[in-house]
Design an enzyme around this catalytic site. Structure first.
Site, PDB file in Angstrom:
ATOM      1  N   PHE A  38       0.716  -1.257   0.140  1.00 10.81           N
ATOM      2  CA  PHE A  38      -0.275   0.156   0.120  1.00 10.81           C
ATOM      3  C   PHE A  38       0.796   1.410  -0.181  1.00 10.81           C
ATOM      4  O   PHE A  38       0.319   2.632  -0.114  1.00 10.81           O
ATOM      5  CB  PHE A  38      -0.655   0.141   1.575  1.00 10.81           C
ATOM      6  CG  PHE A  38      -1.474  -1.812   1.406  1.00 10.81           C
ATOM      7  CD1 PHE A  38      -2.377  -1.729   0.094  1.00 10.81           C
ATOM      8  CD2 PHE A  38      -1.647  -2.013   2.698  1.00 10.81           C
ATOM      9  CE1 PHE A  38      -2.481  -3.451   0.778  1.00 10.81           C
ATOM     10  CE2 PHE A  38      -1.870  -3.026   3.048  1.00 10.81           C
ATOM     11  CZ  PHE A  38      -2.444  -3.924   1.325  1.00 10.81           C
TER      12      PHE A  38
ATOM     13  N   ILE B  18      -9.765  -3.939 -19.446  1.00  9.75           N
ATOM     14  CA  ILE B  18      -9.141  -4.227 -18.475  1.00  9.75           C
ATOM     15  C   ILE B  18      -8.793  -5.327 -18.630  1.00  9.75           C
ATOM     16  O   ILE B  18      -9.540  -6.204 -19.395  1.00  9.75           O
ATOM     17  CB  ILE B  18     -10.618  -4.924 -17.507  1.00  9.75           C
ATOM     18  CG1 ILE B  18     -11.723  -3.410 -17.147  1.00  9.75           C
ATOM     19  CG2 ILE B  18     -10.276  -5.588 -16.067  1.00  9.75           C
ATOM     20  CD1 ILE B  18     -10.265  -2.564 -16.081  1.00  9.75           C
TER      21      ILE B  18
ATOM     22  N   THR C 262      -8.481 -10.194 -11.474  1.00 11.93           N
ATOM     23  CA  THR C 262      -7.518  -9.601 -10.641  1.00 11.93           C
ATOM     24  C   THR C 262      -8.340  -7.895 -10.640  1.00 11.93           C
ATOM     25  O   THR C 262      -7.434  -7.381  -9.258  1.00 11.93           O
ATOM     26  CB  THR C 262      -6.068 -10.016 -10.676  1.00 11.93           C
ATOM     27  OG1 THR C 262      -6.322  -9.558 -12.509  1.00 11.93           O
ATOM     28  CG2 THR C 262      -6.219 -11.165 -10.976  1.00 11.93           C
TER      29      THR C 262
ATOM     30  N   GLN D 141      -8.722  -5.826  -7.046  1.00 13.26           N
ATOM     31  CA  GLN D 141      -7.565  -4.675  -6.590  1.00 13.26           C
ATOM     32  C   GLN D 141      -9.302  -3.708  -6.235  1.00 13.26           C
ATOM     33  O   GLN D 141      -8.453  -3.308  -5.468  1.00 13.26           O
ATOM     34  CB  GLN D 141      -7.149  -4.448  -7.265  1.00 13.26           C
ATOM     35  CG  GLN D 141      -5.791  -3.488  -7.056  1.00 13.26           C
ATOM     36  CD  GLN D 141      -5.368  -2.613  -8.504  1.00 13.26           C
ATOM     37  OE1 GLN D 141      -4.797  -3.386  -9.519  1.00 13.26           O
ATOM     38  NE2 GLN D 141      -3.739  -2.174  -8.089  1.00 13.26           N
TER      39      GLN D 141
ATOM     40  N   LYS E 158      -5.217   1.273 -18.609  1.00 18.89           N
ATOM     41  CA  LYS E 158      -4.248   2.562 -17.598  1.00 18.89           C
ATOM     42  C   LYS E 158      -4.931   1.996 -16.081  1.00 18.89           C
ATOM     43  O   LYS E 158      -5.182   0.950 -16.232  1.00 18.89           O
ATOM     44  CB  LYS E 158      -5.689   4.015 -18.010  1.00 18.89           C
ATOM     45  CG  LYS E 158      -6.441   4.370 -19.214  1.00 18.89           C
ATOM     46  CD  LYS E 158      -7.164   5.707 -19.036  1.00 18.89           C
ATOM     47  CE  LYS E 158      -8.450   5.141 -18.652  1.00 18.89           C
ATOM     48  NZ  LYS E 158      -9.133   6.920 -19.431  1.00 18.89           N
TER      49      LYS E 158
ATOM     50  N   GLU F 189      -5.394   2.917  -7.741  1.00 18.79           N
ATOM     51  CA  GLU F 189      -4.879   3.992  -6.503  1.00 18.79           C
ATOM     52  C   GLU F 189      -6.893   4.191  -6.871  1.00 18.79           C
ATOM     53  O   GLU F 189      -7.525   5.047  -5.658  1.00 18.79           O
ATOM     54  CB  GLU F 189      -4.861   5.463  -6.994  1.00 18.79           C
ATOM     55  CG  GLU F 189      -3.500   4.778  -7.469  1.00 18.79           C
ATOM     56  CD  GLU F 189      -1.916   4.483  -5.810  1.00 18.79           C
ATOM     57  OE1 GLU F 189      -2.560   4.508  -5.080  1.00 18.79           O
ATOM     58  OE2 GLU F 189      -1.212   3.679  -6.871  1.00 18.79           O
TER      59      GLU F 189
END
Lengths: 335, 743
Positions: free
Chosen positions: B245, B633, B638, B642, B705, B709
């Site tokens: 993180f 994607i 996964t 996320q 992309k 975050e």
């Protein structure tokens, strides 16, 4: 961690003798608290007396004595087993709820009933050896009194200590009028009413309870009651699981027709010991089970509360929690 | 080196994790798991004061404790050559000098490592550490940002100067005005895995390190700089990372301490930080005070936006993040200005934590936008659409791609946004008040530089290698998917190797760039390998001799003619034709000039439904819908994981995370996982993670992309806004704990 001697005992007597012979010895049961504290260098025993081989884990009906008709739980019974035992679920669902509201499944599987009673406070100043704490090191001052005290006591605290007892199980046991059976090296068994087992800090915060060095908690007796269907354990906390109580309430009501015959109320997270709300109980006896009466009882109890800098919210939260717990108890003990 | 091969059956759209079996069976080896012959154990001794000097360290008692091999402190520390010449073992974020372990008597923060004890067992090392006696000359520390805001300064770097677009503080002249202050306390990354380093030297100039890091190459570089070693003589291994993180983005002083200790005793040394040390030695999200001032027309069109922030750093380094930047780009507004300042305090240096500055800034901005929606009596969703930035308002450039409006629509439908009663404190379920809230966010979608080596073996299988570490998103899985699609080979025949600094240089895993950066390199190397195969297969005496490379088709391990599928050559046969055992291509890949023509961002919106208990103030999150525009994607499984992880960290930020310091001592009082709350399973509801899944045409060859975050940016605001909708109470200081809702 500091080096220590490991002793194992197979009888209560030998355990009590080993303990009595060494003032720096501590009991090792589930180990969920003492080992943590040793790793943090907070507890520094030079000997651990392992009592896990003692035969003290039975849950059984009490067939004689003043608590005849009640249930006895062994001092070495695991919290999880106690909570889920059919005799407990059936007769004292309040205790089941309280135990399961505490810690995590993993800890409850290891922690013992006696250890739950004797666990130390979670006050951060107690845990951090570089900060002052009268409980850990008498005379160094109370770090929390003028420090961070959001989680601390609103009842019965002293200038020497504002810590709270962390247990959920004990809050229920206080409401259930349990009796703690202890035995020392003399072989003599003492019975300590639950309300007298834990202490208020006063000038001796290093002493959490009235158990004497050398004594072992052999069992906890819970007397028979008539409120199994009208009891509830409410725990208000910062996250949904694995968090200590901001405030918790063990509430039980025995009805007499449409009125309250007697109520039992104990609070957690508010004092150095499970806080039996006697004021509120006295008020409720003989009253109607209405929201208004619950509120009045709660406010009456909270009049004795004295907040610290960061925990003023506990007075309002405690008031509301008492009302909510009593309401849910009346509704058959479900949320 | 971690070697990952897809073990599943015939994959459908999204591969299962290539390392999933290792992770769930315990076979995965983390940095702390490496047991080397002759391993010794190190424990750090920490400063108990926050500011001052060490008067004296007495190690006599500790030295004579059983099993102790060495104790290193400023009085006897061997030279660290890179320290003396001014080299930085860990580059400071903006300015100042990184903390140099065991170099002098200065104390900068409580919990600072002042000595390291090495013993033959861990238990003996801990015990000996308690016997080290330290005397200090203590100075008064300053650790509280509140009360010290007057000491805030503008950071030195140019990008931190006050920003003005149009007119400054234009909100003051607007018909509708909102001014509100927001506070986020210190948050600590607290990955489940503790930071750990095992080091051993081979002679005077060669060291091997097993370290928890998000960048094996950057850690290698730091150790090279500190100890003046050659690149090939510093080997860094990070097979698995149990969460980072952001805490693993820098090479922290404890890593240097472990390497130093191993050198001193010439044996392998393992150092594992304790949980309390995780609060002071590996960074944290800094405390922030923010003020948002909005001006708007009665129709909710923004006419002025002012974003001010004061954050904190240490006294020795200047840490900064992009707290105010999101307000510059999020909405179309002619008049925007920002002011960002930091206060130097007697604490350790903060660092980037998931959605670093953007998550911090988006909390304030997206709450203020919600406040404005009620002031102009407009649906918060409609307000956002009305102020949608059709181009990047800072650079006045088109977006490379932006599907934020589609995200809004998809999310609103999934959560049932239009079915809610928009009035605050109007919905209930029994004892609970019910509320809906939303928050949006963006994050610069970068692409860095990476090198990948591809090796086609004689059995037709492919091995890809790059020196990256995977802190959890499933990098090897994603890369296997990309390679499978681009190269035309079943994923079961692809192996991805990572976590080893001797592999071709890969990027540090941070800033939502790994898929974009490394995935592009994987794409490029697969294409390059196909080109090489095309040359071989068309000039040698094969079935495809004479075919033009552009007429070849690569699929399922065979090269065929586009016009005649019966003419096919197996990949394995191409290798065999060369007479060697394998075919190798290495490709370096990086961004072009697309960033000069477009603004490249990822976008997301979070919708939440909360329940607030009428009496106790307990908040429960009941539903979450998060929709991301993260380009193409690669792997929906996964990627969804996320997003969910980001949401869980957002739940922590919104409802519980708060590192509480007693400023009388400069020490945290809840530096453990019982008292510092992160969400447990019972706090996490069903999370719907949705994607627009449209490739970005400009960012890179794969169209992806960043995602990591934006999974967190704007989430805490969505919760705070939902709590307001449920109760009519606006909580502007995180976390939203029950006590704050009793008032």
């Amino acid at each position: 961690m500091r080096p220590f001697k490991y002793s194992a005992s197979t009888t209560i007597n030998s355990a009590a003798q080993l303990l009595s012979a060494n003032p720096n010895a501590r009991i090792l049961a589930g180990g969920t608290n003492i080992l943590d504290l040793m790793k943090e260098d907070v507890e520094r025993p030079d000997e651990l007396v392992d009592i896990n081989r003692l035969n003290l884990s039975v849950v059984k009906p009490i067939t004689e004595g003043v608590n005849k008709g009640g249930i006895s739980i062994g001092g070495l019974g695991k919290n999880a087993e106690t909570a889920n035992h059919p005799l407990i679920r059936q007769n004292f669902p309040l205790l089941t709820q309280a135990i399961l509201a505490g810690a995590s499944a993993q800890i409850r599987n290891m922690a013992t009933n006696g250890g739950n009673l004797n666990q130390r406070t979670r006050c951060p100043y107690f845990y951090e050896v570089s900060m002052p704490c009268n409980k850990r090191e008498p005379g160094t001052g109370c770090g929390a009194r003028e420090g961070i005290n959001r989680m601390h006591a609103i009842f019965g605290w002293s200038e020497s200590c504002v810590a709270v007892h962390p247990s959920d199980m004990c809050v229920a046991l206080a409401a259930l009028d349990a009796v703690v059976k202890v035995q020392g090296s003399s072989g003599k068994v003492r019975s300590i009413p639950f309300a007298e087992y834990h202490r208020l800090p006063g000038e001796m915060p290093e002493k959490d309870n009235t158990l004497q060095h050398g004594e072992v908690v052999t069992s906890i007796e819970i007397p028979k009651n008539n409120f199994a269907s009208k009891s509830y354990y409410l725990k208000v906390r910062d996250r949904a699981s694995y968090a200590f109580a901001l405030v918790s309430v063990a509430a039980a009501i025995e009805m007499n027709g449409s009125g309250i015959k007697q109520a039992w109320l104990a609070l957690g997270g508010v004092a150095h010991k499970p806080w039996r709300a006697f004021e509120a109980e006295r008020f409720l006896a003989g009253k109607a089970a209405t929201a208004d009466n619950f509120r009045q009882a709660a406010e009456m109890e909270m009049k004795q509360a004295k907040a610290l800098e960061h925990n003023g919210f506990k007075i309002e939260l405690g008031t509301r929690a008492i009302v909510l717990a009593l309401t849910r108890a009346m509704n058959g003990g479900t949320a | 080196m971690a070697t990952h091969q897809y073990l599943g059956g015939q994959p459908d759209e999204a591969l299962d994790r290539v390392d999933g079996r290792q992770k769930v069976t315990g076979a995965a080896k983390y940095s702390v798991d490496d047991i080397l012959p002759g391993l010794t154990y190190a424990v750090l001794v920490e400063s108990t004061i926050a500011k001052g000097h060490i008067k004296k360290i007495d190690t006599k008692k500790a030295q004579s404790a059983p099993g102790v091999l060495a104790i290193i402190y400023h009085g006897n520390a061997p030279a660290i050559p890179g320290y003396e010449t001014g080299g930085n073992p860990a580059k400071p974020p903006t300015g100042g000098e990184p903390f140099r372990v065991f170099q002098n008597t200065q104390i900068y923060f409580a919990g600072q490592p002042i000595a390291i004890v090495i013993a033959d067992t861990y238990e003996r090392a801990i015990y000996a550490a308690t016997l080290v006696e330290t005397e200090y000359n203590k100075d008064d520390q300053r650790t509280d940002i509140e009360g010290n805001k007057d000491k805030a300064v503008v950071p030195k770097g140019p990008r931190y100067a006050d920003y003005i677009r149009g007119e400054a503080d234009a909100y003051k002249n607007s018909v509708i005005k909102i001014e509100a202050e927001y506070i986020i306390p210190v948050e600590v990354h607290n990955p489940m895995e503790l930071h750990a380093t095992t080091a051993f030297w081979d002679g005077e100039d060669k060291v091997t390190v097993f370290d928890k890091t998000q960048g094996v190459k950057s850690t290698q570089r730091s150790i090279m700089d500190a100890f003046k070693l050659k690149e090939q003589n510093v080997q860094v291994n990070t097979d698995f990372v149990g969460g980072g993180f952001g805490s693993g983005l820098r090479t922290w002083p404890h890593v240097i301490a472990a390497v130093l200790a191993a050198k001193k005793i010439n044996k392998p040394v393992k150092l594992v930080l304790t949980r309390p040390q995780m609060f002071t030695m590996v960074g944290y999200r800094p405390y922030s005070w923010q003020k948002i001032s909005l001006g708007a027309t009665r129709d909710g069109v923004l006419t002025g936006l002012t974003h001010e922030a004061i954050s904190e750093t240490s006294t020795y380094e200047e840490f900064t993040d992009r707290t105010v930047d999101i307000s510059k780009v999020m909405y179309a507004c002619p008049n925007v200005n920002t002011r960002y300042k930091i206060v130097a305090l007697d604490k350790s240096t903060p660092t980037w934590m998931r959605g670093p500055g953007e998550a911090t800034g988006a909390y304030a901005l997206e709450c203020a936008i919600d406040e404005l929606s009620y002031a102009v009596n407009l649906d918060p969703l409609e307000l956002r659409i009305r102020n949608h930035a059709d181009v990047d308002p800072v650079r006045n450039l088109p977006w490379s791609s932006k599907y934020l409006k589609e995200c809004y629509q998809k999310g609103a439908e999934a959560i049932g946004w239009n079915k809610r009663n928009p009035k605050p404190n109007s919905m209930q379920e029994g004892e609970w008040q019910l509320g809906y809230g939303m928050g949006a966010g963006n994050f610069n979608a970068n692409r860095g530089r990476a090198t990948v080596k591809a090796t086609l073996l004689a059995d037709g299988s492919l091995v890809l290698q790059s020196a990256v570490s995977d802190s959890g998103p499933g990098t090897a899985t994603t890369m296997t998917s990309i390679a499978s699609n681009v190269f035309g080979l079943s994923p079961g025949k692809i192996t991805f190797e990572l976590g080893d600094s001797s592999l071709p240089p890969g990027p540090t895993q941070g800033g939502s760039t790994t898929t974009s950066t490394l995935g592009s390199a994987v794409h490029d190397v697969c294409v390059a390998l196909q080109q090489k195969m095309a040359e071989l297969v068309t000039i040698q005496g094969s079935l495809l001799q004479g075919a033009k490379p552009e007429n070849l088709h690569f699929e399922k391990g065979y090269i065929t003619l586009k016009t005649d599928a019966s003419k096919k050559v197996a990949y394995a046969d191409v290798v065999k034709q060369t007479g060697s055992s394998q075919l190798e291509v290495t490709k370096d890949s990086q961004a072009g000039d697309e960033r000069n023509k477009y603004s490249i961002y990822s976008f997301a919106v979070h919708f939440v439904q909360v329940q607030v208990h009428r009496l106790t103030g307990v908040v429960r999150i009941k539903k979450v819908v998060t929709v991301a525009d993260a380009g193409k994607i690669i792997n929906e499984k996964t990627a969804a994981s996320q997003l969910m992880g980001g949401v869980v960290s957002g739940i922590g930020m919104a409802l519980m995370e708060d590192a509480v310091m007693d400023h009388r001592f400069g020490r945290y009082v809840n530096n453990n996982l019982a008292d510092y709350h992160v969400p447990v399973s019972a706090d996490v509801p069903d999370i719907k993670a949705l994607f627009i899944d449209k490739p970005d045409p400009f960012i890179n060859p794969i169209g992806s992309k960043g995602l990591g975050e934006i999974a967190n940016v704007g989430f805490a605001a969505a919760v705070a806004n939902a709590v307001y909708h449920a109760t009519g109470k606006r909580i502007r200081t995180l976390p939203i704990t029950p006590d704050k809702l009793l008032r």
